[in-house]
Design a protein around this motif. Structure first.
Motif, PDB file in Angstrom:
ATOM      1  N   LEU A 190       0.845  -1.194   0.000  1.00 33.85           N
ATOM      2  CA  LEU A 190       0.000   0.000   0.000  1.00 33.85           C
ATOM      3  C   LEU A 190       0.879   1.242   0.000  1.00 33.85           C
ATOM      4  O   LEU A 190       1.910   1.281   0.671  1.00 33.85           O
ATOM      5  CB  LEU A 190      -0.928   0.000   1.210  1.00 33.85           C
ATOM      6  CG  LEU A 190      -1.815  -1.251   1.346  1.00 33.85           C
ATOM      7  CD1 LEU A 190      -2.536  -1.264   2.676  1.00 33.85           C
ATOM      8  CD2 LEU A 190      -2.818  -1.323   0.191  1.00 33.85           C
ATOM      9  N   VAL A 191       0.467   2.260  -0.715  1.00 29.09           N
ATOM     10  CA  VAL A 191       1.284   3.454  -0.916  1.00 29.09           C
ATOM     11  C   VAL A 191       0.797   4.579  -0.013  1.00 29.09           C
ATOM     12  O   VAL A 191      -0.400   4.882   0.027  1.00 29.09           O
ATOM     13  CB  VAL A 191       1.235   3.910  -2.389  1.00 29.09           C
ATOM     14  CG1 VAL A 191       2.027   5.194  -2.584  1.00 29.09           C
ATOM     15  CG2 VAL A 191       1.762   2.803  -3.298  1.00 29.09           C
ATOM     16  N   ASN A 192       1.735   5.181   0.717  1.00 29.12           N
ATOM     17  CA  ASN A 192       1.425   6.344   1.535  1.00 29.12           C
ATOM     18  C   ASN A 192       1.959   7.599   0.861  1.00 29.12           C
ATOM     19  O   ASN A 192       3.139   7.680   0.513  1.00 29.12           O
ATOM     20  CB  ASN A 192       2.052   6.205   2.924  1.00 29.12           C
ATOM     21  CG  ASN A 192       1.796   7.439   3.783  1.00 29.12           C
ATOM     22  OD1 ASN A 192       0.652   7.809   3.999  1.00 29.12           O
ATOM     23  ND2 ASN A 192       2.854   8.076   4.265  1.00 29.12           N
ATOM     24  N   ASP A 193       1.111   8.589   0.670  1.00 29.94           N
ATOM     25  CA  ASP A 193       1.514   9.871   0.088  1.00 29.94           C
ATOM     26  C   ASP A 193       1.799  10.825   1.249  1.00 29.94           C
ATOM     27  O   ASP A 193       0.953  11.610   1.660  1.00 29.94           O
ATOM     28  CB  ASP A 193       0.401  10.412  -0.806  1.00 29.94           C
ATOM     29  CG  ASP A 193       0.822  11.659  -1.566  1.00 29.94           C
ATOM     30  OD1 ASP A 193       1.936  12.162  -1.320  1.00 29.94           O
ATOM     31  OD2 ASP A 193       0.028  12.144  -2.395  1.00 29.94           O
ATOM     32  N   GLY A 194       2.990  10.712   1.812  1.00 31.60           N
ATOM     33  CA  GLY A 194       3.349  11.521   2.967  1.00 31.60           C
ATOM     34  C   GLY A 194       4.642  11.013   3.571  1.00 31.60           C
ATOM     35  O   GLY A 194       5.496  10.476   2.877  1.00 31.60           O
ATOM     36  N   GLY A 195       4.794  11.162   4.886  1.00 28.15           N
ATOM     37  CA  GLY A 195       5.999  10.718   5.571  1.00 28.15           C
ATOM     38  C   GLY A 195       6.435  11.742   6.604  1.00 28.15           C
ATOM     39  O   GLY A 195       5.625  12.553   7.079  1.00 28.15           O
ATOM     40  N   ALA A 196       7.709  11.702   6.954  1.00 29.31           N
ATOM     41  CA  ALA A 196       8.248  12.614   7.967  1.00 29.31           C
ATOM     42  C   ALA A 196       8.302  14.039   7.420  1.00 29.31           C
ATOM     43  O   ALA A 196       8.681  14.265   6.265  1.00 29.31           O
ATOM     44  CB  ALA A 196       9.624  12.160   8.410  1.00 29.31           C
ATOM     45  N   VAL A 197       7.921  15.008   8.258  1.00 27.73           N
ATOM     46  CA  VAL A 197       7.958  16.420   7.907  1.00 27.73           C
ATOM     47  C   VAL A 197       9.196  17.027   8.562  1.00 27.73           C
ATOM     48  O   VAL A 197       9.324  17.001   9.797  1.00 27.73           O
ATOM     49  CB  VAL A 197       6.680  17.142   8.379  1.00 27.73           C
ATOM     50  CG1 VAL A 197       6.741  18.629   8.054  1.00 27.73           C
ATOM     51  CG2 VAL A 197       5.444  16.488   7.755  1.00 27.73           C
ATOM     52  N   ALA A 198      10.099  17.549   7.753  1.00 30.63           N
ATOM     53  CA  ALA A 198      11.420  17.958   8.242  1.00 30.63           C
ATOM     54  C   ALA A 198      11.352  18.932   9.407  1.00 30.63           C
ATOM     55  O   ALA A 198      12.091  18.807  10.384  1.00 30.63           O
ATOM     56  CB  ALA A 198      12.228  18.551   7.092  1.00 30.63           C
ATOM     57  N   ASN A 199      10.478  19.914   9.340  1.00 30.83           N
ATOM     58  CA  ASN A 199      10.398  20.920  10.406  1.00 30.83           C
ATOM     59  C   ASN A 199       9.173  20.706  11.296  1.00 30.83           C
ATOM     60  O   ASN A 199       8.739  21.620  11.992  1.00 30.83           O
ATOM     61  CB  ASN A 199      10.352  22.327   9.805  1.00 30.83           C
ATOM     62  CG  ASN A 199       9.118  22.535   8.931  1.00 30.83           C
ATOM     63  OD1 ASN A 199       8.465  21.563   8.547  1.00 30.83           O
ATOM     64  ND2 ASN A 199       8.802  23.787   8.625  1.00 30.83           N
ATOM     65  N   GLY A 200       8.611  19.501  11.240  1.00 33.49           N
ATOM     66  CA  GLY A 200       7.376  19.242  11.966  1.00 33.49           C
ATOM     67  C   GLY A 200       7.546  19.244  13.474  1.00 33.49           C
ATOM     68  O   GLY A 200       8.583  18.841  14.006  1.00 33.49           O
ATOM     69  N   ARG A 201       6.531  19.734  14.151  1.00 30.46           N
ATOM     70  CA  ARG A 201       6.457  19.684  15.609  1.00 30.46           C
ATOM     71  C   ARG A 201       5.043  19.249  15.992  1.00 30.46           C
ATOM     72  O   ARG A 201       4.119  19.285  15.176  1.00 30.46           O
ATOM     73  CB  ARG A 201       6.781  21.050  16.216  1.00 30.46           C
ATOM     74  CG  ARG A 201       8.139  21.604  15.808  1.00 30.46           C
ATOM     75  CD  ARG A 201       8.517  22.825  16.622  1.00 30.46           C
ATOM     76  NE  ARG A 201       8.714  22.490  18.021  1.00 30.46           N
ATOM     77  CZ  ARG A 201       9.173  23.363  18.937  1.00 30.46           C
ATOM     78  NH1 ARG A 201       9.469  24.600  18.586  1.00 30.46           N
ATOM     79  NH2 ARG A 201       9.333  22.989  20.186  1.00 30.46           N
ATOM     80  N   HIS A 202       4.892  18.876  17.245  1.00 25.61           N
ATOM     81  CA  HIS A 202       3.590  18.403  17.713  1.00 25.61           C
ATOM     82  C   HIS A 202       2.766  19.606  18.186  1.00 25.61           C
ATOM     83  O   HIS A 202       2.467  19.770  19.374  1.00 25.61           O
ATOM     84  CB  HIS A 202       3.786  17.394  18.847  1.00 25.61           C
ATOM     85  CG  HIS A 202       2.602  16.496  19.062  1.00 25.61           C
ATOM     86  ND1 HIS A 202       2.357  15.381  18.290  1.00 25.61           N
ATOM     87  CD2 HIS A 202       1.577  16.549  19.958  1.00 25.61           C
ATOM     88  CE1 HIS A 202       1.255  14.769  18.709  1.00 25.61           C
ATOM     89  NE2 HIS A 202       0.758  15.480  19.717  1.00 25.61           N
ATOM     90  N   THR A 203       2.395  20.464  17.229  1.00 30.10           N
ATOM     91  CA  THR A 203       1.655  21.693  17.536  1.00 30.10           C
ATOM     92  C   THR A 203       0.475  21.827  16.586  1.00 30.10           C
ATOM     93  O   THR A 203       0.434  21.211  15.512  1.00 30.10           O
ATOM     94  CB  THR A 203       2.547  22.934  17.380  1.00 30.10           C
ATOM     95  OG1 THR A 203       2.910  23.074  15.994  1.00 30.10           O
ATOM     96  CG2 THR A 203       3.800  22.836  18.239  1.00 30.10           C
TER      97      THR A 203
END
Length: 493
Positions: free
Chosen positions: A458-471
């Motif tokens: 199954l294909v996911n269109d996404g992944g880790a966000v380089a500057n992501g925070r839990h906000t």
């Protein structure tokens, strides 16, 4: 060789002298008394539980047709005479004695799988699930049948000045009397402003989860938002031509004070919320599927059918969105999550097994899988500290009911379901970077889940966000990236 003892007692001569019918009766009594073969297996009285179903039938149910219960204990027979309900006007009842401790999964039919329980639009609803613990009465109201569309029976919401949305007046605040929860439950809904001028138009719908219904629309949910919310994100995308009109629904899946999360699960022990308001029976999965979605379909301008319905969520809401989509994939076309809290299947191990196709390496404190694929599919990591958090006692029990958790955990649901059940789903799973673990990112959990998706093809269109925070600002940015993707799928003819 051991000989079976013969049991032909001598019959007194005085009996033989009596009438023939009396002799025959005496002989039968003597033979029965000496028959040592065991009788049919019975449920011990201590483990026998009596259940009584009382079902309110949908309007328009043909009066001459019989109603049947069909479940996992009778091989899903659609017309089992032993599970025929007794009809009386618009109600039907059935009483059964079953063994304590088993989990019953069931639905209702009118004698055929072409005539099974459904919502008011005719779409089949998920099976009911019941853990048998004590004798109880189960009162249900069926919304419809798969072969009959219900045109009435759901109350249209009426304007109420006391229900003005204090966070953003662009989103309507609505209270719904939930049959599943047994209480009134509030949700927010955003309908495109032009919808009133075009009453015949219908739009795709996206359900957004977190916990309390206010969170996605409250600009001050945390300091990161800068007095903006997801509706601002949506309207900017519309103005830029990146998406067309959509209906956005913000369900409340928590206690009113947001202390206890419902996790979109039928709580195993709602009493552990200590009477918190907004919980009721704790049947949040049933509330969403059996009450809220049919209510939205009947009262708002949404396109009918799963092809035009999606889910997304942030943190615990990410768990909810992915959980409901993996549990009921035929209800949705898109599923997204930002920094979702996904529990690990199996037990903790520093062995990353190739049989599961998981290639991520991580510290032992971030469990992945065991090399025993059976325990992965049928277990939950008890070393997962988040899973053991007291917040989840009402949801999964204390001590944890592993069988129940497995039936409601996205990773287990994915592993226990054939991959082709998910092929139509479009996945938009995003999460924060590894550098923000463990307090400002769910990188390992997100990476773990998308590796399982990859293992199943199954294909996911996404992944880790380089500057992501839990906000919340980052959750809004997740929607800025994924709303166009949701829309492209959900608006397709």
């Amino acid at each position: 060789m051991m000989q079976r003892k013969r049991c032909w007692p001598s019959v007194p001569h005085s009996l033989l002298a009596r009438p023939t019918w009396l002799c025959l009766l005496c002989m039968l009594a003597l033979l029965n008394a000496c028959d040592s073969r065991p009788g049919p297996a019975t449920t011990p009285a201590a483990s026998a539980v009596t259940l009584t179903w009382a079902v309110t039938l949908p309007a328009g149910t043909p009066p001459d047709e019989e109603i049947f219960l069909s479940g996992n204990w009778n091989q899903w027979q659609a017309a089992d005479p032993a599970l025929r309900l007794v009809r009386q006007q618009g109600r039907a009842t059935l009483t059964l004695t079953v063994e304590k401790g088993q989990t019953l999964e069931y639905t209702f039919t009118r004698g055929s799988w072409a005539k099974r329980e459904a919502d008011e639009t005719g779409q089949p609803v998920p099976n009911h699930v019941l853990l048998v613990e004590t004798a109880r009465a189960i009162d249900l109201q069926l919304a419809g049948w798969s072969d009959l569309r219900q045109e009435a029976g759901i109350t249209t919401p009426t304007p109420d000045p006391s229900l003005v949305n204090p966070y953003d007046p662009r989103a309507q605040r609505v209270q719904l009397l939930s049959r599943a929860l047994g209480i009134r439950k509030t949700f927010f809904i955003y309908v495109p402003p032009d919808a009133a001028a075009h009453p015949a138009e219908r739009y795709p719908v996206l359900y957004l989860f977190r916990g309390h219904e206010r969170e996605w629309v409250n600009p001050a949910e945390d300091m990161s938002r800068g007095n903006r919310n997801v509706i601002d994100v949506y309207e900017e995308l519309v103005a830029a031509g990146a998406i067309g009109p959509m209906v956005l629904v913000f369900p409340g899946i928590s206690s009113n004070d947001n202390v206890y999360s419902g996790m979109l699960v039928n709580m195993i022990d709602p009493e552990k919320t200590h009477g918190a308001r907004g919980v009721g029976s704790g049947r949040f999965e049933d509330y969403f599927l059996q009450d809220l979605i049919p209510f939205i379909n009947a009262n708002y301008p949404v396109l009918p059918g799963a092809a035009h319905r999606g889910v997304d969520g942030f943190s615990l809401g990410g768990f909810m969105a992915v959980k409901i989509a993996t549990q009921h994939p035929d209800w949705f076309a898109t599923v997204g999550a930002y920094d979702g809290l996904f529990f690990y299947a199996g037990v903790i191990s520093n062995v990353v097994t190739s049989t599961l196709g998981v290639t991520l390496t991580a510290p032992l404190s971030n469990p992945l899988v065991t090399n025993d694929t059976t325990s992965v599919r049928l277990g939950i990591s008890l070393d997962d500290r988040s899973f053991q958090n007291g917040l989840f006692d009402p949801v999964f029990g204390s001590p944890r009911n592993i069988q129940f958790a497995v039936a409601n955990n996205p990773a287990n649901l994915l592993l226990n379901t054939p991959a082709d059940a998910f092929e139509h789903l479009h996945w938009f799973i995003e999460y924060g970077p590894e550098s923000r673990e463990p307090h400002d990112s769910n990188f390992y959990r997100g990476q773990y889940f998308i590796n399982l998706l990859a293992r199943m093809g199954l294909v996911n269109d996404g992944g880790a966000v380089a500057n992501g925070r839990h906000t919340w600002a980052q959750a809004d940015q997740h929607l800025a990236r994924t709303l166009p993707k949701h829309y492209a799928v959900l608006s397709a003819p």
